[in-house]
Motif scaffolding. Structure first.
Motif, PDB file in Angstrom:
ATOM      1  N   THR A 172       0.835  -1.201   0.000  1.00 43.74           N
ATOM      2  CA  THR A 172       0.000   0.000   0.000  1.00 43.74           C
ATOM      3  C   THR A 172       0.868   1.249   0.000  1.00 43.74           C
ATOM      4  O   THR A 172       2.052   1.212   0.352  1.00 43.74           O
ATOM      5  N   ALA A 173       0.254   2.360  -0.352  1.00 45.24           N
ATOM      6  CA  ALA A 173       0.962   3.638  -0.315  1.00 45.24           C
ATOM      7  C   ALA A 173       1.337   4.004   1.117  1.00 45.24           C
ATOM      8  O   ALA A 173       2.399   4.582   1.363  1.00 45.24           O
ATOM      9  N   ASP A 174       0.469   3.658   2.084  1.00 45.44           N
ATOM     10  CA  ASP A 174       0.785   3.969   3.475  1.00 45.44           C
ATOM     11  C   ASP A 174       2.036   3.215   3.928  1.00 45.44           C
ATOM     12  O   ASP A 174       2.889   3.780   4.625  1.00 45.44           O
ATOM     13  N   GLU A 175       2.166   1.946   3.550  1.00 43.75           N
ATOM     14  CA  GLU A 175       3.370   1.195   3.879  1.00 43.75           C
ATOM     15  C   GLU A 175       4.600   1.831   3.240  1.00 43.75           C
ATOM     16  O   GLU A 175       5.668   1.895   3.846  1.00 43.75           O
ATOM     17  N   ALA A 176       4.459   2.287   1.999  1.00 41.62           N
ATOM     18  CA  ALA A 176       5.581   2.929   1.311  1.00 41.62           C
ATOM     19  C   ALA A 176       6.030   4.184   2.062  1.00 41.62           C
ATOM     20  O   ALA A 176       7.226   4.451   2.201  1.00 41.62           O
ATOM     21  N   ARG A 177       5.075   4.959   2.555  1.00 41.93           N
ATOM     22  CA  ARG A 177       5.420   6.165   3.324  1.00 41.93           C
ATOM     23  C   ARG A 177       6.160   5.797   4.601  1.00 41.93           C
ATOM     24  O   ARG A 177       7.122   6.475   5.000  1.00 41.93           O
ATOM     25  N   GLN A 178       5.736   4.719   5.244  1.00 38.24           N
ATOM     26  CA  GLN A 178       6.413   4.285   6.472  1.00 38.24           C
ATOM     27  C   GLN A 178       7.856   3.858   6.170  1.00 38.24           C
ATOM     28  O   GLN A 178       8.762   4.112   6.971  1.00 38.24           O
ATOM     29  N   MET A 179       8.075   3.217   5.024  1.00 33.46           N
ATOM     30  CA  MET A 179       9.425   2.804   4.642  1.00 33.46           C
ATOM     31  C   MET A 179      10.322   4.018   4.399  1.00 33.46           C
ATOM     32  O   MET A 179      11.479   4.055   4.819  1.00 33.46           O
ATOM     33  N   ILE A 180       9.785   5.014   3.719  1.00 28.51           N
ATOM     34  CA  ILE A 180      10.550   6.242   3.466  1.00 28.51           C
ATOM     35  C   ILE A 180      10.906   6.913   4.798  1.00 28.51           C
ATOM     36  O   ILE A 180      12.047   7.339   5.010  1.00 28.51           O
ATOM     37  N   ASP A 181       9.925   6.987   5.703  1.00 29.94           N
ATOM     38  CA  ASP A 181      10.162   7.625   6.995  1.00 29.94           C
ATOM     39  C   ASP A 181      11.199   6.856   7.810  1.00 29.94           C
ATOM     40  O   ASP A 181      12.062   7.467   8.466  1.00 29.94           O
ATOM     41  N   ALA A 182      11.140   5.505   7.779  1.00 26.49           N
ATOM     42  CA  ALA A 182      12.082   4.696   8.555  1.00 26.49           C
ATOM     43  C   ALA A 182      13.508   4.912   8.077  1.00 26.49           C
ATOM     44  O   ALA A 182      14.441   5.028   8.893  1.00 26.49           O
ATOM     45  N   CYS A 183      13.694   4.987   6.761  1.00 30.36           N
ATOM     46  CA  CYS A 183      15.046   5.193   6.221  1.00 30.36           C
ATOM     47  C   CYS A 183      15.530   6.612   6.476  1.00 30.36           C
ATOM     48  O   CYS A 183      16.713   6.828   6.783  1.00 30.36           O
ATOM     49  N   ALA A 184      14.627   7.592   6.381  1.00 32.66           N
ATOM     50  CA  ALA A 184      15.017   8.975   6.653  1.00 32.66           C
ATOM     51  C   ALA A 184      15.410   9.143   8.116  1.00 32.66           C
ATOM     52  O   ALA A 184      16.408   9.802   8.429  1.00 32.66           O
ATOM     53  N   LYS A 185      14.637   8.539   9.007  1.00 35.41           N
ATOM     54  CA  LYS A 185      14.937   8.634  10.439  1.00 35.41           C
ATOM     55  C   LYS A 185      16.282   8.007  10.771  1.00 35.41           C
ATOM     56  O   LYS A 185      17.026   8.511  11.623  1.00 35.41           O
ATOM     57  N   ALA A 186      16.612   6.890  10.073  1.00 37.61           N
ATOM     58  CA  ALA A 186      17.877   6.195  10.329  1.00 37.61           C
ATOM     59  C   ALA A 186      19.042   6.825   9.578  1.00 37.61           C
ATOM     60  O   ALA A 186      20.197   6.436   9.801  1.00 37.61           O
ATOM     61  N   GLY A 187      18.765   7.762   8.677  1.00 34.78           N
ATOM     62  CA  GLY A 187      19.831   8.405   7.916  1.00 34.78           C
ATOM     63  C   GLY A 187      20.454   7.507   6.871  1.00 34.78           C
ATOM     64  O   GLY A 187      21.648   7.644   6.559  1.00 34.78           O
ATOM     65  N   VAL A 188      19.654   6.588   6.303  1.00 38.74           N
ATOM     66  CA  VAL A 188      20.164   5.685   5.263  1.00 38.74           C
ATOM     67  C   VAL A 188      19.410   5.929   3.961  1.00 38.74           C
ATOM     68  O   VAL A 188      18.303   6.465   3.950  1.00 38.74           O
ATOM     69  N   LYS A 189      20.017   5.540   2.864  1.00 37.92           N
ATOM     70  CA  LYS A 189      19.425   5.719   1.543  1.00 37.92           C
ATOM     71  C   LYS A 189      18.421   4.600   1.260  1.00 37.92           C
ATOM     72  O   LYS A 189      18.591   3.469   1.720  1.00 37.92           O
ATOM     73  N   LEU A 190      17.407   4.927   0.470  1.00 34.10           N
ATOM     74  CA  LEU A 190      16.403   3.952   0.037  1.00 34.10           C
ATOM     75  C   LEU A 190      16.228   4.064  -1.471  1.00 34.10           C
ATOM     76  O   LEU A 190      15.950   5.143  -1.983  1.00 34.10           O
ATOM     77  N   MET A 191      16.413   2.958  -2.155  1.00 26.13           N
ATOM     78  CA  MET A 191      16.233   2.913  -3.617  1.00 26.13           C
ATOM     79  C   MET A 191      15.314   1.745  -3.952  1.00 26.13           C
ATOM     80  O   MET A 191      15.394   0.672  -3.342  1.00 26.13           O
ATOM     81  N   ILE A 192      14.408   1.952  -4.905  1.00 25.92           N
ATOM     82  CA  ILE A 192      13.529   0.890  -5.385  1.00 25.92           C
ATOM     83  C   ILE A 192      14.110   0.328  -6.677  1.00 25.92           C
ATOM     84  O   ILE A 192      14.542   1.083  -7.551  1.00 25.92           O
ATOM     85  N   ALA A 193      14.104  -0.993  -6.783  1.00 28.86           N
ATOM     86  CA  ALA A 193      14.833  -1.675  -7.861  1.00 28.86           C
ATOM     87  C   ALA A 193      14.030  -1.707  -9.162  1.00 28.86           C
ATOM     88  O   ALA A 193      13.539  -2.756  -9.574  1.00 28.86           O
ATOM     89  N   TYR A 194      13.922  -0.558  -9.804  1.00 31.37           N
ATOM     90  CA  TYR A 194      13.287  -0.484 -11.122  1.00 31.37           C
ATOM     91  C   TYR A 194      14.345  -0.783 -12.181  1.00 31.37           C
ATOM     92  O   TYR A 194      14.894   0.122 -12.824  1.00 31.37           O
ATOM     93  N   ARG A 195      14.624  -2.060 -12.378  1.00 32.06           N
ATOM     94  CA  ARG A 195      15.724  -2.493 -13.246  1.00 32.06           C
ATOM     95  C   ARG A 195      15.586  -1.979 -14.671  1.00 32.06           C
ATOM     96  O   ARG A 195      16.588  -1.688 -15.329  1.00 32.06           O
ATOM     97  N   CYS A 196      14.344  -1.887 -15.164  1.00 28.92           N
ATOM     98  CA  CYS A 196      14.163  -1.503 -16.565  1.00 28.92           C
ATOM     99  C   CYS A 196      14.617  -0.068 -16.832  1.00 28.92           C
ATOM    100  O   CYS A 196      14.957   0.273 -17.966  1.00 28.92           O
ATOM    101  N   GLN A 197      14.633   0.778 -15.804  1.00 31.31           N
ATOM    102  CA  GLN A 197      15.119   2.142 -16.012  1.00 31.31           C
ATOM    103  C   GLN A 197      16.624   2.156 -16.287  1.00 31.31           C
ATOM    104  O   GLN A 197      17.141   3.151 -16.793  1.00 31.31           O
ATOM    105  N   PHE A 198      17.313   1.060 -15.976  1.00 25.55           N
ATOM    106  CA  PHE A 198      18.755   0.973 -16.212  1.00 25.55           C
ATOM    107  C   PHE A 198      19.079   0.134 -17.449  1.00 25.55           C
ATOM    108  O   PHE A 198      20.209   0.186 -17.939  1.00 25.55           O
ATOM    109  N   GLU A 199      18.099  -0.611 -17.949  1.00 26.85           N
ATOM    110  CA  GLU A 199      18.316  -1.467 -19.130  1.00 26.85           C
ATOM    111  C   GLU A 199      18.608  -0.597 -20.344  1.00 26.85           C
ATOM    112  O   GLU A 199      17.986   0.445 -20.539  1.00 26.85           O
TER     113      GLU A 199
END
Length: 407
Positions: A172-199
């Motif tokens: 869900t979008a709410d879960e996605a927001r929680q993931m962004i917040d968790a990484c921001a709070k911890a000071g770590v980077k978050l990337m989603i693996a959209y492989r086709c954007q690199f193909e």
């Protein structure tokens, strides 16, 4: 021909069938600069040795030293991890696998042995907090079912590790927001693996569309279909998958169209069809067709299905030509055709691009972001946008009407 006749046709000298002439005594035999190459910024470079009619050779690989590569823990050892992701690490120049996380101890030990990973760096999901004590792990690659992403991303962030997470980002979008917040709070980077954007073919299609040389894009068709088998798969369980064909394979169409155009849709419309009496689709959809309307006036017609023969193509119709990318969303086998006017005729070109493992490209990109402190091209916000759009598509299908994004 007699021996006498052969003798009459014997010729010697440089470049003759008798071979090259040897250099005179004392003559220099040092290779020329074009063969020796030069060192620039710690990388060896060669001048182009080919003639103008042929494309130049690519530069030689320049991998980082093993101790300078970013260490990754791969979280989840399912098919994708074992068939695609772990083999891709072997081709990476800036990343290496240093730890594994799995709920199957026997499988984890077997894989660790195959990839030379110390058994002390093999963890269960319940032990993820121990990653904080492993200095050889700077990042994780989350490859577990969608419904577990929030839990595993949050645990990795709490352990102080940067996170590369498979798509879809969450259920869900709410879960996605929680993931962004968790990484921001911890000071770590978050990337989603959209492989086709690199193909490489998808990247080239994006470059050509956004260059404007073929005019504005008007209609895009994107299809991702495959025939699904056993109903026991986690992809057919709503709690783990979040949905059916849309988040699993339709997301490639959704994200691919957004990436090619470089803009966000303002309105979406969707319809879902499930086969009657097929128990596999009690919780999730088999087939979805959807339309996206963009501010520029472009329209994308997309479809994803678990019930149609494999097809993973994208076709872009522009004002001054068209671009077709065959197997756009597949792991390999991409081809591209481009049509445009050349004088009084229509010309169809087929660019031939060198194959590069798209998993390797995305992993190395994130490794460089971790090492250099730069932001990834596909951050958590990119995944969140797709979650919001998928929720709008499901709403459209339920209500049987177009949904504007400003609603």
């Amino acid at each position: 021909m007699s021996t006498h006749d052969k003798a009459k046709f014997t010729v010697s000298g440089p470049g003759t069938p008798d071979g090259p002439s040897l250099p005179a005594p004392g003559q220099s035999q040092t290779p020329a600069a074009i063969d020796l190459g030069t060192v620039e910024d710690g990388k060896v470079r060669f001048g182009n040795w080919k003639g103008d009619a042929d494309k130049p050779s690519p530069p030689p690989p320049a991998p980082s030293a093993p101790d300078q590569r970013v260490g990754f823990a791969v979280i989840g050892l399912g098919r994708l991890a074992l068939e695609q992701i772990l083999p891709a690490f072997n081709a990476c120049k800036d990343a290496r696998v240093t730890a594994l996380v799995s709920g199957s101890p026997d499988k984890a030990r077997a894989v660790a042995k195959q990839y030379g990973i110390d058994e002390q760096s093999v963890y269960s999901y319940a032990e993820m907090s121990r990653l904080a004590d492993n200095a050889d792990v700077q990042a994780v690659y989350v490859v577990t079912p969608n419904g577990l992403h929030l839990e595993h991303v949050s645990a990795a962030a709490q352990a102080g590790k940067h996170v590369l997470c498979e798509k879809p980002m969450a259920n869900t979008a709410d879960e996605a927001r929680q993931m962004i917040d968790a990484c921001a709070k911890a000071g770590v980077k978050l990337m989603i693996a959209y492989r086709c954007q690199f193909e490489v073919f998808n990247s080239e299609a994006t470059r050509r569309v956004q260059s404007g040389k073929l005019g504005r894009a008007r209609v895009i068709e994107a299809t991702n279909a495959q025939v699904q088998g056993s109903g026991e798969q986690w992809r057919l369980r709503a709690a783990l998958a979040g949905g059916g064909a849309l988040p699993d394979i339709g997301l490639y169409c959704l994200n691919g169209v957004r990436h090619v155009l470089g803009e966000e849709p303002v309105e979406v419309y969707a319809q879902i069809v499930n086969p009657a009496a097929d128990e596999r689709y009690r919780e999730v959809e088999e087939t979805i067709a959807f339309m996206l309307r963009f501010p520029s006036g472009a329209i994308a017609n997309c479809a994803a299905s678990y019930g149609a023969h494999e097809s993973k193509d994208m076709r872009i119709r522009l004002e001054k030509g068209w671009i077709d990318v065959e197997n756009a969303f597949a792991y390999k086998g991409q081809r591209m055709r481009i049509a445009h006017r050349e004088g009084d005729i229509e010309q169809v070109d087929e660019p031939r691009l060198e194959f590069k493992d798209q998993f390797m490209l995305e992993i190395d990109h994130f490794a460089r972001c971790v090492r250099d402190g730069s932001e990834p091209d596909t951050p958590g916000e990119e995944g969140l946008r797709d979650q919001v759009l998928m929720e709008a598509l499901y709403r459209s299908a339920r209500e049987g009407r177009p949904v504007r994004l400003d609603e």
